[in-house]
Design an enzyme around this catalytic site. Structure first.
Site, PDB file in Angstrom:
ATOM      1  N   TYR A 299      49.446  71.908  48.991  1.00  0.00           N
ATOM      2  CA  TYR A 299      49.016  72.697  50.152  1.00  0.00           C
ATOM      3  C   TYR A 299      47.906  71.919  50.857  1.00  0.00           C
ATOM      4  CZ  TYR A 299      46.883  76.137  53.163  1.00  0.00           C
ATOM      5  OH  TYR A 299      46.365  76.771  54.267  1.00  0.00           O
TER       6      TYR A 299
ATOM      7  N   TYR B   2      48.151  86.061  57.170  1.00  0.00           N
ATOM      8  CA  TYR B   2      49.281  86.188  56.220  1.00  0.00           C
ATOM      9  C   TYR B   2      49.621  87.654  55.948  1.00  0.00           C
ATOM     10  CZ  TYR B   2      47.330  81.563  54.993  1.00  0.00           C
ATOM     11  OH  TYR B   2      46.807  80.311  55.008  1.00  0.00           O
TER      12      TYR B   2
ATOM     13  N   LYS C  88      35.959  73.504  52.367  1.00  0.00           N
ATOM     14  CA  LYS C  88      35.699  74.728  51.614  1.00  0.00           C
ATOM     15  C   LYS C  88      34.263  74.856  51.091  1.00  0.00           C
ATOM     16  CE  LYS C  88      40.136  76.711  50.808  1.00  0.00           C
ATOM     17  NZ  LYS C  88      41.398  75.952  50.845  1.00  0.00           N
TER      18      LYS C  88
ATOM     19  N   ASP D 139      43.218  64.917  49.278  1.00  0.00           N
ATOM     20  CA  ASP D 139      42.733  66.150  49.882  1.00  0.00           C
ATOM     21  C   ASP D 139      41.950  66.911  48.812  1.00  0.00           C
ATOM     22  OD1 ASP D 139      42.305  68.626  50.960  1.00  0.00           O
ATOM     23  OD2 ASP D 139      44.407  69.033  51.452  1.00  0.00           O
TER      24      ASP D 139
HETATM   25  C1  LIG Z   1      42.238  75.509  52.003  1.00  0.00           C
HETATM   26  C2  LIG Z   1      42.769  74.129  51.975  1.00  0.00           C
HETATM   27  C3  LIG Z   1      42.988  73.408  53.169  1.00  0.00           C
HETATM   28  C4  LIG Z   1      42.774  74.018  54.526  1.00  0.00           C
HETATM   29  O1  LIG Z   1      41.453  74.345  54.762  1.00  0.00           O
HETATM   30  P1  LIG Z   1      41.075  75.376  55.931  1.00  0.00           P
HETATM   31  O2  LIG Z   1      39.592  75.328  55.970  1.00  0.00           O
HETATM   32  O3  LIG Z   1      41.628  76.705  55.506  1.00  0.00           O
HETATM   33  O4  LIG Z   1      41.719  74.890  57.170  1.00  0.00           O
HETATM   34  C5  LIG Z   1      43.429  72.106  53.071  1.00  0.00           C
HETATM   35  N1  LIG Z   1      43.658  71.538  51.871  1.00  0.00           N
HETATM   36  C6  LIG Z   1      43.461  72.187  50.715  1.00  0.00           C
HETATM   37  C7  LIG Z   1      43.704  71.486  49.429  1.00  0.00           C
HETATM   38  C8  LIG Z   1      43.034  73.521  50.721  1.00  0.00           C
HETATM   39  O5  LIG Z   1      42.873  74.183  49.574  1.00  0.00           O
END
Ligand SMILES: *Cc1c(COP(=O)(O)O)cnc(C)c1O
Length: 421
Positions: free
Chosen positions: A141, A13, A264, A235
């Protein structure tokens, strides 16, 4: 050609033409990042929200060292191993009952890709080939890969930039009131034959600006998904493992989605790993005499033993150390120390949820100046969009967290009088 900050590394970015040169990190310890020049920064953002137990936790390091000697990696096609088997069982055990079939991958974006693929194939396996669309939400996101991007907020996800390449989805307002709830239900009703599933970040839309919604909103989405007979994908990548105040955010709404994505903080921030976890209903739709009905995905480093060992050690820490209590303490300290800043010019909202504290401003100007000021105050903090936020490691001390909030309190008023560019 001007000040290209790194000769060979292409930064994320980052406009490589005129970006500030990145700082050089040498080591990490506890809640701190040590720079090459010896300066120590308190990490206010846990390395993109991963380092929940702090850095270099001895229990995680020891588990990884043991695993490294035995088997750093082995392919997952046709082979399984104890670290993955143990982790899958432990995840099924701590997740809300019903989520029990674990598909490993290496990043959150891929976990979301897999969830979307699972949802589409769930329907095609039952002879329904028209369900190829998803409903998602403004402000959401879900990652940077293409399918994940298509369900992100259109502006934040740069849909315009990739128009024609990204699949078009139904990106709606979160149903926060009667009007948006009606609109949401209406879109589901009139397009259900095309919709494979709904993708949502439960309770906090993190990368979209730390926007919080209520468990009622999440329950409404879940019940609408059930009524319309579409799959619900939660997610949890950002909020999983206590970040929002419970082990998983979905617990606060008492819902069980069809598919959950984890990532994460899954390994305590030590190494990349993610998981897509499905219910038996979803899993069973892939059982067939037809080989083509199998889930068609398999990342090379899937189920990496070293990453699974780190994640198992992280799970040990959630069992043996008082993480939820620490998050509750962080939450009240953040409220106490951030809420008084609501009167500062430019501040439009202050939000705290679990170990997430965000200050929303009307317009985030002077970004490079801000980042430099925080570094000068000994704090690693990365404002984005229109928020200045902290998501500290859960082991941060009261004193360290106060250094972060004091830096915000000291810098914010000076930031707000600067001329906007
Ligand atoms: C960071 C994030 C992702 C993507 O994860 P990466 O390991 O960076 O590919 C997907 N969903 C959410 C909610 C996130 O915060």
């Amino acid at each position: 050609m001007t000040n290209i900050p790194t000769p060979h590394i292409w930064l994320p970015y980052t406009q490589m033409r005129n970006a500030l040169p990145p700082l050089r990190a040498r080591k990490t310890t506890g809640s701190r990042i040590v720079l090459d020049d010896g300066r120590e920064l308190i990490d206010a953002v846990s390395s993109w929200w991963t380092a929940c137990h702090g850095y270099n936790h001895p229990h995680i390091v020891a588990a990884m060292e043991r695993q490294l000697r035995d088997m750093p990696h082995v392919m997952f096609g046709g082979l399984i191993h104890e670290p993955a088997e143990q982790l899958a069982a432990r995840l099924a055990n701590v997740l809300p009952k019903g989520l029990e079939h674990v598909f490993f991958s290496d990043s959150g974006s891929v976990a979301v890709e897999v969830a979307m693929k699972m949802a589409v194939q769930f329907w095609t396996n039952q002879g329904d080939r028209d369900r190829t669309k998803f409903v998602s939400f403004q402000g959401g996101y879900h990652g940077d890969t293409l399918a994940a991007m298509s369900v992100c907020d259109p502006e934040e996800g740069m849909h315009a930039l990739f128009k024609g390449y990204l699949p078009e989805q139904f990106v709606l307002d979160l149903p926060r009131d009667a009007e948006s709830a009606d609109k949401f239900r209406e879109v589901l009703r009139s397009n259900r034959d095309q919709i494979a599933g709904i993708v949502i970040e439960p309770l906090v839309q993190c990368a979209g600006g730390m926007k919080i919604h209520t468990p009622e909103t999440l329950r409404l989405v879940a019940s609408a998904a059930a009524d319309a007979n579409v799959l619900l994908i939660c997610d949890e990548v950002a909020v999983n493992f206590c970040r929002a105040g419970t082990m998983f955010a979905i617990e606060q709404a008492g819902i069980v989605p069809d598919i959950a994505c984890l990532g994460k903080a899954l390994t305590g921030g030590a190494i990349g790993l993610a998981a897509t976890v499905a219910t038996a209903d979803v899993f069973n739709a892939f059982l067939s005499d037809d080989a083509q009905a199998a889930l068609m995905h398999g990342p090379t480093f899937m189920g990496n033993p070293l990453a699974c060992a780190a994640a198992n050690a992280s799970m040990d820490l959630f069992e043996t150390e008082p993480r939820l209590a620490q998050v509750a303490v962080i939450e009240s300290q953040l409220r106490r120390e951030l809420e008084p800043l609501s009167g500062v010019a430019g501040v439009t909202d202050i939000r705290v949820k679990g170990a997430i504290g965000a200050i929303e401003v009307d317009e985030l100007h002077s970004l490079d100046w801000l980042k430099t000021e925080f570094v000068n105050a000994g704090v690693w903090l990365r404002p984005f969009g229109n928020v200045i936020y902290t998501m500290p490691p859960f082991v941060i001390t009261e004193g360290e967290l106060s250094i972060i909030t004091s830096a915000i309190a000291e810098i914010l008023p000076r930031w707000s009088v600067r001329a906007r560019r």
